[in-house]
Enzyme design. Sequence first.
Site, PDB file in Angstrom:
ATOM      1  N   ARG A 119       0.824  -1.229   0.000  1.00  0.00           N
ATOM      2  CA  ARG A 119       0.000   0.000   0.000  1.00  0.00           C
ATOM      3  C   ARG A 119       0.852   1.270   0.000  1.00  0.00           C
ATOM      4  O   ARG A 119       0.436   2.319   0.506  1.00  0.00           O
ATOM      5  CB  ARG A 119      -0.969   0.028   1.184  1.00  0.00           C
ATOM      6  CG  ARG A 119      -2.018  -1.057   1.131  1.00  0.00           C
ATOM      7  CD  ARG A 119      -3.293  -0.604   1.817  1.00  0.00           C
ATOM      8  NE  ARG A 119      -4.308  -1.627   1.698  1.00  0.00           N
ATOM      9  CZ  ARG A 119      -4.494  -2.576   2.605  1.00  0.00           C
ATOM     10  NH1 ARG A 119      -3.738  -2.626   3.672  1.00  0.00           N
ATOM     11  NH2 ARG A 119      -5.433  -3.462   2.425  1.00  0.00           N
ATOM     12  N   LYS A 141       2.252  11.494 -11.102  1.00  0.00           N
ATOM     13  CA  LYS A 141       1.556  10.561 -12.001  1.00  0.00           C
ATOM     14  C   LYS A 141       2.443   9.353 -12.226  1.00  0.00           C
ATOM     15  O   LYS A 141       3.647   9.490 -12.460  1.00  0.00           O
ATOM     16  CB  LYS A 141       1.266  11.223 -13.341  1.00  0.00           C
ATOM     17  CG  LYS A 141       0.070  12.148 -13.321  1.00  0.00           C
ATOM     18  CD  LYS A 141      -0.255  12.605 -14.740  1.00  0.00           C
ATOM     19  CE  LYS A 141      -1.457  13.525 -14.767  1.00  0.00           C
ATOM     20  NZ  LYS A 141      -1.701  14.058 -16.123  1.00  0.00           N
ATOM     21  N   GLU A 183       8.793  20.014 -23.850  1.00  0.00           N
ATOM     22  CA  GLU A 183       7.978  20.266 -22.649  1.00  0.00           C
ATOM     23  C   GLU A 183       8.368  21.600 -22.001  1.00  0.00           C
ATOM     24  O   GLU A 183       7.537  22.288 -21.424  1.00  0.00           O
ATOM     25  CB  GLU A 183       8.119  19.116 -21.646  1.00  0.00           C
ATOM     26  CG  GLU A 183       7.628  17.757 -22.152  1.00  0.00           C
ATOM     27  CD  GLU A 183       6.104  17.621 -22.241  1.00  0.00           C
ATOM     28  OE1 GLU A 183       5.385  18.511 -21.747  1.00  0.00           O
ATOM     29  OE2 GLU A 183       5.637  16.619 -22.818  1.00  0.00           O
ATOM     30  N   LYS A 223       5.494  23.827 -13.290  1.00  0.00           N
ATOM     31  CA  LYS A 223       4.748  22.572 -13.089  1.00  0.00           C
ATOM     32  C   LYS A 223       4.315  22.431 -11.630  1.00  0.00           C
ATOM     33  O   LYS A 223       3.204  21.981 -11.347  1.00  0.00           O
ATOM     34  CB  LYS A 223       5.563  21.366 -13.561  1.00  0.00           C
ATOM     35  CG  LYS A 223       4.732  20.103 -13.414  1.00  0.00           C
ATOM     36  CD  LYS A 223       4.981  19.002 -14.370  1.00  0.00           C
ATOM     37  CE  LYS A 223       3.937  17.890 -14.102  1.00  0.00           C
ATOM     38  NZ  LYS A 223       4.212  16.654 -14.760  1.00  0.00           N
ATOM     39  N   GLU A 233      -5.953  16.591 -11.591  1.00  0.00           N
ATOM     40  CA  GLU A 233      -6.336  17.000 -12.949  1.00  0.00           C
ATOM     41  C   GLU A 233      -7.849  17.136 -13.152  1.00  0.00           C
ATOM     42  O   GLU A 233      -8.436  16.609 -14.093  1.00  0.00           O
ATOM     43  CB  GLU A 233      -5.744  16.010 -13.979  1.00  0.00           C
ATOM     44  CG  GLU A 233      -5.638  16.637 -15.358  1.00  0.00           C
ATOM     45  CD  GLU A 233      -4.918  15.760 -16.365  1.00  0.00           C
ATOM     46  OE1 GLU A 233      -3.725  15.487 -16.152  1.00  0.00           O
ATOM     47  OE2 GLU A 233      -5.557  15.361 -17.349  1.00  0.00           O
ATOM     48  N   ARG A 237      -4.662  21.507 -14.150  1.00  0.00           N
ATOM     49  CA  ARG A 237      -3.573  20.611 -14.581  1.00  0.00           C
ATOM     50  C   ARG A 237      -3.742  20.199 -16.043  1.00  0.00           C
ATOM     51  O   ARG A 237      -2.790  19.800 -16.706  1.00  0.00           O
ATOM     52  CB  ARG A 237      -3.489  19.380 -13.659  1.00  0.00           C
ATOM     53  CG  ARG A 237      -2.238  18.550 -13.926  1.00  0.00           C
ATOM     54  CD  ARG A 237      -1.923  17.573 -12.812  1.00  0.00           C
ATOM     55  NE  ARG A 237      -0.741  16.800 -13.140  1.00  0.00           N
ATOM     56  CZ  ARG A 237      -0.100  16.004 -12.290  1.00  0.00           C
ATOM     57  NH1 ARG A 237      -0.541  15.878 -11.056  1.00  0.00           N
ATOM     58  NH2 ARG A 237       0.968  15.332 -12.662  1.00  0.00           N
ATOM     59  N   ASN A 241      -1.696  19.372 -20.728  1.00  0.00           N
ATOM     60  CA  ASN A 241      -1.988  18.485 -21.864  1.00  0.00           C
ATOM     61  C   ASN A 241      -1.906  19.215 -23.199  1.00  0.00           C
ATOM     62  O   ASN A 241      -2.136  18.609 -24.252  1.00  0.00           O
ATOM     63  CB  ASN A 241      -3.395  17.874 -21.713  1.00  0.00           C
ATOM     64  CG  ASN A 241      -3.483  16.974 -20.500  1.00  0.00           C
ATOM     65  OD1 ASN A 241      -2.468  16.401 -20.078  1.00  0.00           O
ATOM     66  ND2 ASN A 241      -4.665  16.850 -19.917  1.00  0.00           N
ATOM     67  N   HIS A 244      -0.849  17.598 -26.509  1.00  0.00           N
ATOM     68  CA  HIS A 244      -0.782  16.157 -26.289  1.00  0.00           C
ATOM     69  C   HIS A 244      -1.929  15.376 -26.947  1.00  0.00           C
ATOM     70  O   HIS A 244      -1.805  14.166 -27.109  1.00  0.00           O
ATOM     71  CB  HIS A 244      -0.710  15.834 -24.785  1.00  0.00           C
ATOM     72  CG  HIS A 244       0.657  16.108 -24.196  1.00  0.00           C
ATOM     73  ND1 HIS A 244       1.237  17.360 -24.221  1.00  0.00           N
ATOM     74  CD2 HIS A 244       1.558  15.289 -23.590  1.00  0.00           C
ATOM     75  CE1 HIS A 244       2.430  17.295 -23.641  1.00  0.00           C
ATOM     76  NE2 HIS A 244       2.650  16.059 -23.254  1.00  0.00           N
ATOM     77  N   HIS A 248      -0.050  12.812 -28.848  1.00  0.00           N
ATOM     78  CA  HIS A 248      -0.124  11.383 -28.498  1.00  0.00           C
ATOM     79  C   HIS A 248      -0.579  10.545 -29.695  1.00  0.00           C
ATOM     80  O   HIS A 248      -0.139   9.406 -29.868  1.00  0.00           O
ATOM     81  CB  HIS A 248      -1.081  11.164 -27.322  1.00  0.00           C
ATOM     82  CG  HIS A 248      -0.408  11.328 -25.984  1.00  0.00           C
ATOM     83  ND1 HIS A 248      -1.109  11.509 -24.824  1.00  0.00           N
ATOM     84  CD2 HIS A 248       0.907  11.335 -25.624  1.00  0.00           C
ATOM     85  CE1 HIS A 248      -0.253  11.625 -23.803  1.00  0.00           C
ATOM     86  NE2 HIS A 248       0.967  11.536 -24.275  1.00  0.00           N
ATOM     87  N   HIS A 263       8.927  11.423 -27.998  1.00  0.00           N
ATOM     88  CA  HIS A 263       7.741  12.057 -27.401  1.00  0.00           C
ATOM     89  C   HIS A 263       7.745  13.562 -27.716  1.00  0.00           C
ATOM     90  O   HIS A 263       6.739  14.115 -28.165  1.00  0.00           O
ATOM     91  CB  HIS A 263       7.759  11.826 -25.885  1.00  0.00           C
ATOM     92  CG  HIS A 263       6.656  12.536 -25.153  1.00  0.00           C
ATOM     93  ND1 HIS A 263       5.341  12.101 -25.197  1.00  0.00           N
ATOM     94  CD2 HIS A 263       6.653  13.664 -24.374  1.00  0.00           C
ATOM     95  CE1 HIS A 263       4.591  12.924 -24.469  1.00  0.00           C
ATOM     96  NE2 HIS A 263       5.362  13.870 -23.958  1.00  0.00           N
TER      97      HIS A 263
HETATM   98  N1  GLY Z   1       2.604  15.165 -17.790  1.00  0.00           N
HETATM   99  C1  GLY Z   1       1.480  15.980 -17.493  1.00  0.00           C
HETATM  100  C2  GLY Z   1       1.125  16.000 -16.045  1.00  0.00           C
HETATM  101  O1  GLY Z   1       1.901  15.627 -15.210  1.00  0.00           O
HETATM  102  O2  GLY Z   1       0.040  16.372 -15.733  1.00  0.00           O
END
Ligand code: GLY
Length: 366
Positions: A119, A141, A183, A223, A233, A237, A241, A244, A248, A263
Amino acid sequence: MYTLDVNVARTESHSPLWVDRGLIEKLPELISPSKYSSFVVVADAGASKAKDRVCAALSVPPTRVLSLTGGESQKNVNELIHLWEFFAEQKLDRKSLVITVGGGATSDLVGFAAGTYMRGVAFLHVPSTLLAQVDASIGGKAGINFHGIKNLIGSIAQPVGVVIDIDALETLPEREIRSGFAEVVKHGLISDRAYFDKVTARDCMRWTPDEMVEIVHRSCEIKKAIVECDETEQGPRKALNFGHSIGHAIESFALAHGPALTHGEAISIGMYGEAYISYRVGKLSLADLTTIDTGLTAAGLPTRLLKSIPAGELRALISKDKKNVGGQVKWTLLERIGSAVFDVVISEDVIGESLAAIQPGATHPC
Ligand code: GLY
């Protein structure tokens, strides 16, 4: 040395993030090793020098080190099981620390494995690619790819710290520096016009390591601020994106059919495509769209595909994006350089036009 604290209200976590050169050797001062019962290091193949430095700094023996291949293809269930087995063999307990050394695919996979083992075992990121330093290692993330969709299974759990040593970039191939720099430029586009102007003033390979400390620090500040106000998000947040949705789709197509794209290359083209949409729906001026095209190019990043991809293929991939809600694509767009808006729905015609605008040789509107 810059220190930023990433404070997340939901879990009351306070994760320090350090940026400087030569930081790996300072690990014993930064992380208070006596707090932990044991360490394991999980590093990818591209980070062998950084891994050796981490092991030397914390006296981690080779038996407590696991090597991964790195890259998106390792983000699968089998590798997750492999990691949990390694943690079990190493007899990790709730006071152990897992140290990840490598690119974003490694912090994603290992952060998820550590965050779910017992956990949640503490983990520290030592990102060794620019992409991981300014993006993947910040904000918690983590996850794996599933059914051909990036990061479909995952979690958000904050690392106990992020050690960003700019000297780790010394051995990074040029194409990977350029990839991470996309980025960096994105951070300027979504929240800081002056920073965008600065980082697009010259080719990204011409920044010195000391200048890169400043650049990476500013990206981390941007960030951090976004993650702190919206960790999961629900709103702001989503600005991250930008570029993206199209990016993507390009990345997935290139992965399946070639030619290989990083990327950042895919996201750079995606940013131009989504800036084009922003212009076409009346949010972004033509002057700003032109500045984005010339700025990305000046930084040494692509704005058009090298080899055409059929628009139908890209549309199909965009419609599978996990950011879609109720079958609708929710776009993050720009209202000007330095300010993003999110959850915008746009017409199929405009999407078609933007996919034409990123094809090889497509001319800029005038
Ligand atoms: N890579 C985008 C974020 O961390 O929200």
